[in-house]
Design a protein around this motif. Structure first.
Motif, short mmCIF file in Angstrom:
data_model
loop_
_atom_site.label_atom_id
_atom_site.label_comp_id
_atom_site.label_asym_id
_atom_site.label_seq_id
_atom_site.Cartn_x
_atom_site.Cartn_y
_atom_site.Cartn_z
N LEU A 37 -70.45 -19.81 5.78
CA LEU A 37 -71.61 -20.15 4.97
C LEU A 37 -71.44 -21.57 4.44
O LEU A 37 -70.34 -22.04 4.23
N ARG A 38 -72.54 -22.23 4.25
CA ARG A 38 -72.45 -23.61 3.77
C ARG A 38 -71.73 -23.65 2.43
O ARG A 38 -71.98 -22.84 1.54
N ALA A 39 -70.82 -24.61 2.29
CA ALA A 39 -70.06 -24.72 1.05
C ALA A 39 -70.99 -25.03 -0.12
O ALA A 39 -72.05 -25.63 0.04
N SER A 40 -70.62 -24.57 -1.27
CA SER A 40 -71.43 -24.83 -2.46
C SER A 40 -71.50 -26.31 -2.73
O SER A 40 -70.62 -27.08 -2.35
N ARG A 41 -72.56 -26.72 -3.40
CA ARG A 41 -72.72 -28.14 -3.69
C ARG A 41 -71.65 -28.64 -4.65
O ARG A 41 -71.33 -29.82 -4.67
N HIS A 42 -71.13 -27.76 -5.45
CA HIS A 42 -70.11 -28.16 -6.43
C HIS A 42 -68.89 -27.26 -6.28
O HIS A 42 -68.60 -26.44 -7.16
N PRO A 43 -68.17 -27.41 -5.17
CA PRO A 43 -66.98 -26.56 -4.98
C PRO A 43 -65.91 -26.91 -6.00
O PRO A 43 -65.80 -28.05 -6.47
N SER A 44 -65.14 -25.93 -6.35
CA SER A 44 -64.00 -26.11 -7.27
C SER A 44 -62.74 -25.76 -6.49
O SER A 44 -62.37 -24.59 -6.39
N ILE A 45 -62.11 -26.77 -5.93
CA ILE A 45 -60.98 -26.55 -5.02
C ILE A 45 -59.68 -26.50 -5.80
O ILE A 45 -59.41 -27.35 -6.65
N SER A 65 -67.18 -26.38 7.08
CA SER A 65 -68.13 -26.52 5.98
C SER A 65 -67.53 -27.15 4.73
O SER A 65 -68.26 -27.48 3.79
N TYR A 66 -66.21 -27.34 4.72
CA TYR A 66 -65.55 -27.94 3.56
C TYR A 66 -64.90 -29.29 3.88
O TYR A 66 -64.10 -29.79 3.10
N ARG A 67 -65.26 -29.87 4.99
CA ARG A 67 -64.66 -31.15 5.36
C ARG A 67 -65.29 -32.31 4.59
O ARG A 67 -66.37 -32.18 4.02
N ASN A 68 -64.58 -33.44 4.61
CA ASN A 68 -65.03 -34.66 3.93
C ASN A 68 -65.11 -34.50 2.42
O ASN A 68 -65.89 -35.17 1.74
#
Length: 260
Positions: free
Chosen positions: A9-17, A116-119
């Protein structure tokens, strides 16, 4: 929907890694990500060694704000192994005490981030975890790895993070019946950098040779100009000399120019 399909699924706009060690519960996802990202197939034993920490250290990246609600599922990883410097292929590129047997290195085995979490800087952060781990080991002298020659994004990443590309290894990989070259990258820690690696030595020699050639050409050019001026003067004087002396002067000028 399976665990891994949900990850696509597309990563959230504000991921908390955040980053944590890889655990046994990550086995299924770890196997799936490796299979999707790499052309090389790893044995199941490798993954069991990773999740149980058997001679392999690892870090995983997770999104605490995951859009699928699973805030502890891997979306990136790095695996590495500690090797003895004297048993490695880069021993000649290190500044270390050859008489000591405890000099070590950290070799990066695999590094990956789901598409989906690159860049987002996740790969860079995972590499920094490895560098910090290696730096905290007093006897560790470097982090190193191989990159297949066509993986331009990985090559750029390691160069950006100040890894040194020290060798190109011919036909290092054999994948699907075809050979591929690899680049060897090194990041020195704890004063492990050699005074001059083989590649740097060749580069240094080539640089001095180019400078030497430029200097020679410059001197030849200047002397040619001077000799041109001398010839004009000799011709002026030849008007006052017999013809035999004029010929001798021309004969003398030749070898003088040849020895410049």
């Amino acid at each position: 929907m399976s665990l891994y399909s949900m990850m696509n699924l597309r990563a959230s706009r504000h991921p908390s890694i955040s980053y944590r060690p890889i655990r046994p519960s990550d086995l299924e996802v770890l196997v799936k990500i490796h299979g999707d990202l790499f052309p090389i197939r790893y044995e199941l034993e490798f993954f069991h060694n990773v999740v149980h920490g058997r001679d392999i250290v690892s870090w995983g990246a997770v999104d605490r704000n995951s859009p699928n609600g699973d805030d502890d599922e891997l979306i990136g990883f790095v695996t590495a192994r500690i090797v003895m410097a004297k048993e490695s292929e880069i021993e000649d590129m290190l500044r270390c005490d050859k008489s000591r047997s405890d000099q070590s290195l950290v070799y990066i085995l695999t590094l990956g981030v789901v598409e989906s979490y690159r860049n987002l800087g996740i790969a860079s952060s995972l590499i920094r975890e490895v560098i910090k781990y290696a730096s905290d080991m007093p006897n560790c002298r470097a982090v190193y790895l191989h990159v297949i020659s066509y993986n331009n994004s990985a090559i750029h990443l390691y160069q950006k993070m100040s890894f040194l590309c020290v060798r190109r290894l011919h036909a290092f990989y054999y994948i699907d019946g075809q050979h591929y070259d690899a680049y060897l990258f090194i990041y020195y820690v704890n004063g492990g950098r050699s005074p001059c690696s083989p590649l740097e030595l060749v580069t240094l020699i080539m640089t001095y040779m180019r400078k030497g050639l430029k200097l020679v050409f410059s001197r030849v050019s200047k002397n040619s100009e001077k000799n041109g001026a001398k010839r004009v003067k000799y011709r002026d004087k030849s008007c006052l000399l017999p013809m035999t002396q004029s010929k001798r002067s021309i004969t003398i000028e030749g070898p003088e120019s040849d020895h410049v």
